[in-house]
Motif scaffolding. Structure first.
Motif, PDB file in Angstrom:
ATOM      1  N   ALA A  83       0.931  -1.181  -0.046  1.00 37.70           N
ATOM      2  CA  ALA A  83      -0.144   0.217   0.051  1.00 37.70           C
ATOM      3  C   ALA A  83       0.821   1.143  -0.060  1.00 37.70           C
ATOM      4  O   ALA A  83       0.448   2.203  -0.745  1.00 37.70           O
ATOM      5  N   THR A  84       1.800   1.127   0.942  1.00 38.57           N
ATOM      6  CA  THR A  84       2.783   2.340   0.937  1.00 38.57           C
ATOM      7  C   THR A  84       3.589   2.641  -0.535  1.00 38.57           C
ATOM      8  O   THR A  84       3.544   3.929  -0.918  1.00 38.57           O
ATOM      9  N   GLU A  85       4.023   1.615  -1.214  1.00 37.98           N
ATOM     10  CA  GLU A  85       4.649   1.791  -2.312  1.00 37.98           C
ATOM     11  C   GLU A  85       3.748   2.187  -3.422  1.00 37.98           C
ATOM     12  O   GLU A  85       4.052   3.303  -4.143  1.00 37.98           O
ATOM     13  N   PHE A  86       2.437   1.858  -3.335  1.00 42.03           N
ATOM     14  CA  PHE A  86       1.526   2.445  -4.398  1.00 42.03           C
ATOM     15  C   PHE A  86       1.079   3.816  -4.016  1.00 42.03           C
ATOM     16  O   PHE A  86       1.287   4.558  -4.858  1.00 42.03           O
ATOM     17  N   LEU A  87       1.079   4.129  -2.881  1.00 35.76           N
ATOM     18  CA  LEU A  87       0.517   5.487  -2.400  1.00 35.76           C
ATOM     19  C   LEU A  87       1.878   6.531  -2.749  1.00 35.76           C
ATOM     20  O   LEU A  87       1.526   7.711  -3.117  1.00 35.76           O
ATOM     21  N   LYS A  88       2.971   5.959  -2.674  1.00 38.35           N
ATOM     22  CA  LYS A  88       4.088   6.990  -2.700  1.00 38.35           C
ATOM     23  C   LYS A  88       4.179   7.339  -4.421  1.00 38.35           C
ATOM     24  O   LYS A  88       4.803   8.443  -4.766  1.00 38.35           O
ATOM     25  N   LYS A  89       3.828   6.305  -5.123  1.00 38.36           N
ATOM     26  CA  LYS A  89       3.752   6.448  -6.739  1.00 38.36           C
ATOM     27  C   LYS A  89       2.762   7.439  -6.956  1.00 38.36           C
ATOM     28  O   LYS A  89       2.928   8.257  -7.953  1.00 38.36           O
ATOM     29  N   GLN A  90       1.770   7.792  -6.165  1.00 35.03           N
ATOM     30  CA  GLN A  90       0.557   8.881  -6.100  1.00 35.03           C
ATOM     31  C   GLN A  90       1.079  10.129  -5.753  1.00 35.03           C
ATOM     32  O   GLN A  90       0.260  10.989  -5.716  1.00 35.03           O
ATOM     33  N   LYS A  91       2.344  10.280  -5.299  1.00 36.59           N
ATOM     34  CA  LYS A  91       3.033  11.761  -4.925  1.00 36.59           C
ATOM     35  C   LYS A  91       2.222  12.021  -3.526  1.00 36.59           C
ATOM     36  O   LYS A  91       2.297  13.199  -3.567  1.00 36.59           O
ATOM     37  N   CYS A  92       2.144  11.232  -2.821  1.00 33.22           N
ATOM     38  CA  CYS A  92       1.691  11.665  -1.211  1.00 33.22           C
ATOM     39  C   CYS A  92       2.655  12.442  -0.631  1.00 33.22           C
ATOM     40  O   CYS A  92       3.764  12.287  -0.988  1.00 33.22           O
ATOM     41  N   ASN A  93       2.135  12.898   0.375  1.00 30.39           N
ATOM     42  CA  ASN A  93       3.540  13.543   1.441  1.00 30.39           C
ATOM     43  C   ASN A  93       4.103  12.489   2.226  1.00 30.39           C
ATOM     44  O   ASN A  93       4.301  11.328   1.967  1.00 30.39           O
ATOM     45  N   ARG A  94       3.948  12.652   3.656  1.00 29.35           N
ATOM     46  CA  ARG A  94       4.040  11.448   4.516  1.00 29.35           C
ATOM     47  C   ARG A  94       3.054  10.265   4.832  1.00 29.35           C
ATOM     48  O   ARG A  94       1.911  10.598   4.378  1.00 29.35           O
ATOM     49  N   VAL A  95       3.656   9.143   5.191  1.00 22.65           N
ATOM     50  CA  VAL A  95       2.652   8.198   5.490  1.00 22.65           C
ATOM     51  C   VAL A  95       2.742   7.566   6.836  1.00 22.65           C
ATOM     52  O   VAL A  95       4.052   7.347   7.310  1.00 22.65           O
ATOM     53  N   PHE A  96       1.817   7.624   7.579  1.00 22.32           N
ATOM     54  CA  PHE A  96       1.633   7.059   8.979  1.00 22.32           C
ATOM     55  C   PHE A  96       1.122   5.893   9.043  1.00 22.32           C
ATOM     56  O   PHE A  96       0.035   5.599   8.329  1.00 22.32           O
ATOM     57  N   VAL A  97       1.313   4.917   9.810  1.00 23.35           N
ATOM     58  CA  VAL A  97       0.328   3.731  10.053  1.00 23.35           C
ATOM     59  C   VAL A  97      -0.066   3.729  11.646  1.00 23.35           C
ATOM     60  O   VAL A  97       0.656   3.827  12.555  1.00 23.35           O
ATOM     61  N   ALA A  98      -1.400   3.416  11.677  1.00 22.94           N
ATOM     62  CA  ALA A  98      -2.106   3.375  12.849  1.00 22.94           C
ATOM     63  C   ALA A  98      -2.631   1.978  13.074  1.00 22.94           C
ATOM     64  O   ALA A  98      -3.451   1.709  11.997  1.00 22.94           O
ATOM     65  N   CYS A  99      -2.375   0.946  13.874  1.00 20.85           N
ATOM     66  CA  CYS A  99      -2.978  -0.246  13.914  1.00 20.85           C
ATOM     67  C   CYS A  99      -2.979  -0.707  15.282  1.00 20.85           C
ATOM     68  O   CYS A  99      -2.379  -0.041  16.314  1.00 20.85           O
ATOM     69  N   THR A 100      -4.094  -1.647  15.798  1.00 21.81           N
ATOM     70  CA  THR A 100      -4.307  -2.037  16.942  1.00 21.81           C
ATOM     71  C   THR A 100      -2.994  -3.023  17.558  1.00 21.81           C
ATOM     72  O   THR A 100      -2.676  -2.752  18.445  1.00 21.81           O
ATOM     73  N   HIS A 101      -2.824  -3.960  16.589  1.00 20.24           N
ATOM     74  CA  HIS A 101      -1.752  -5.225  17.027  1.00 20.24           C
ATOM     75  C   HIS A 101      -0.698  -4.965  16.075  1.00 20.24           C
ATOM     76  O   HIS A 101      -0.889  -5.434  14.981  1.00 20.24           O
ATOM     77  N   ALA A 102       0.490  -4.671  16.630  1.00 20.06           N
ATOM     78  CA  ALA A 102       1.627  -4.585  15.911  1.00 20.06           C
ATOM     79  C   ALA A 102       2.409  -5.942  16.123  1.00 20.06           C
ATOM     80  O   ALA A 102       3.042  -5.879  16.972  1.00 20.06           O
ATOM     81  N   LEU A 103       2.183  -6.940  15.462  1.00 18.80           N
ATOM     82  CA  LEU A 103       3.021  -8.204  15.557  1.00 18.80           C
ATOM     83  C   LEU A 103       4.462  -8.140  14.987  1.00 18.80           C
ATOM     84  O   LEU A 103       5.196  -8.554  15.543  1.00 18.80           O
ATOM     85  N   LEU A 104       4.414  -7.611  13.840  1.00 15.10           N
ATOM     86  CA  LEU A 104       5.669  -6.947  13.179  1.00 15.10           C
ATOM     87  C   LEU A 104       6.881  -8.192  13.311  1.00 15.10           C
ATOM     88  O   LEU A 104       7.783  -8.164  13.791  1.00 15.10           O
ATOM     89  N   ARG A 105       6.313  -9.133  12.722  1.00 18.63           N
ATOM     90  CA  ARG A 105       7.319 -10.618  12.616  1.00 18.63           C
ATOM     91  C   ARG A 105       8.071 -10.270  11.241  1.00 18.63           C
ATOM     92  O   ARG A 105       8.217  -9.483  10.335  1.00 18.63           O
ATOM     93  N   ASN A 106       9.442 -11.232  11.280  1.00 20.78           N
ATOM     94  CA  ASN A 106      10.340 -11.034  10.428  1.00 20.78           C
ATOM     95  C   ASN A 106      11.157  -9.527   9.899  1.00 20.78           C
ATOM     96  O   ASN A 106      10.880  -9.412   8.933  1.00 20.78           O
ATOM     97  N   ASP A 107      11.482  -8.990  10.822  1.00 16.62           N
ATOM     98  CA  ASP A 107      11.912  -7.531  10.615  1.00 16.62           C
ATOM     99  C   ASP A 107      10.714  -6.563  10.081  1.00 16.62           C
ATOM    100  O   ASP A 107      11.329  -5.680   9.315  1.00 16.62           O
ATOM    101  N   ALA A 108       9.481  -6.720  10.194  1.00 15.01           N
ATOM    102  CA  ALA A 108       8.473  -6.126   9.558  1.00 15.01           C
ATOM    103  C   ALA A 108       8.588  -4.628   9.763  1.00 15.01           C
ATOM    104  O   ALA A 108       8.469  -3.678   8.823  1.00 15.01           O
TER     105      ALA A 108
END
Length: 292
Positions: free
Chosen positions: A231-256
């Motif tokens: 999603a971030t890669e796609f949004l960056k191609k649309q020339k957005c400014n900054r991207v923040f991520v908000a989530c409830t559960h951050a498992l963040l496996r495999n160096d995510a």
């Protein structure tokens, strides 16, 4: 006599401490020992009073290990408590709530039966991946949302013309609620996941309203971060400014976490359902409201 006694599992000690403080309840910690063969041995540090007992334990990886530990604590609590309320901030196996492919076990149904069998009176979860999973429980259930607390945190950041984005259509309602609290617009991406390989592809082509704006990608959980990265890669191609991520559960496996930031995300903001570097939002207050 204290109205509640809180028992914390090893995976949610800090959150349990905060909940106990808000409830003015006695907090009992559980001592954990892992044997060489992988078995868990749990000992409660003190004997609970005979009243309502709250067991708090997230079942994040290793999920099976945490799950067995949780069931063991509940069974011990049942020996003392007139009522055992179980808080599972992050519920493992919630994605296995239906038979997607022929022959798949609906593991969430098995989990539900296990919680009932050890004496759970009521179960409270936070932003469970699918509400369908709660239908398998033959006890009282409550799903609480961390979206208001996450949105409150985001609102304090100085964002440029913010836009809320869901990485897929399934999270549309979540993004809509998030955007409503912030009083901003929202959109969702059209994502496709291969059920066999797990690979994610975004079918959306172009969004004119993205350019130059700060975006907030909202999701319930991040495991390996594949969807967020795409999603971030796609949004960056649309020339957005900054991207923040908000989530409830951050498992963040495999160096995510590093992979997501490398893709162009400025900051990952998650709750303390799973303790970690990104768990900046405390959800103990909403858990207390669900208990009382």
């Amino acid at each position: 006599m204290t109205k509640f006694t809180v028992i914390s599992g090893s995976s949610s000690e800090d959150l349990a401490k905060k909940v106990a403080k808000k409830l003015r309840a006695n907090l009992i910690k559980s001592q954990l020992k892992i044997f060489p063969d992988g078995e868990s041995k749990i000992t409660l540090n003190e004997k609970p009073q005979k009243n309502k007992i709250i067991v708090i334990q997230s079942t994040y990886p290793p999920v099976d290990e945490k799950l067995i530990q949780t069931l063991a604590i509940i069974s011990k609590a049942k020996e003392y408590g007139t009522e055992v309320i179980v808080v599972i901030p992050y519920m493992g196996y919630a994605r296995q709530d239906r038979e997607f492919l022929p022959g798949e076990v609906i593991t969430m149904k098995v989990i539900a039966n296990l919680f009932k069998s050890v004496g759970t009176s009521k179960i409270i979860v936070v932003d469970i991946h699918s509400l369908l999973g709660l239908k398998y429980f033959k006890i009282k259930t409550k799903n609480v949302s961390a979206i208001p607390d996450l949105a409150k945190y985001i609102s304090k950041l100085k964002l440029k013309n913010p836009l809320v984005v869901s990485p897929d259509k399934g999270g549309k309602d979540r993004a809509k609620e998030f955007a409503k609290i912030l009083n901003v617009e929202y959109i969702f991406l059209d994502k496709e996941r291969n059920r066999k390989t797990g690979k994610v592809k975004i079918k959306s082509t172009n969004f004119d309203q993205i350019a130059g704006r700060d975006l907030i990608l909202v999701d319930d959980m991040i495991s390996t971060g594949g969807s967020i990265i795409k999603a971030t890669e796609f949004l960056k191609k649309q020339k957005c400014n900054r991207v923040f991520v908000a989530c409830t559960h951050a498992l963040l496996r495999n160096d995510a976490e590093n992979k997501i930031k490398k893709a162009g995300v400025t900051k990952i903001i998650s709750t303390n359902t799973i303790p970690g570097n990104t768990s900046l939002v405390d959800i103990s207050g909403m858990i207390v409201k669900a208990i009382i």
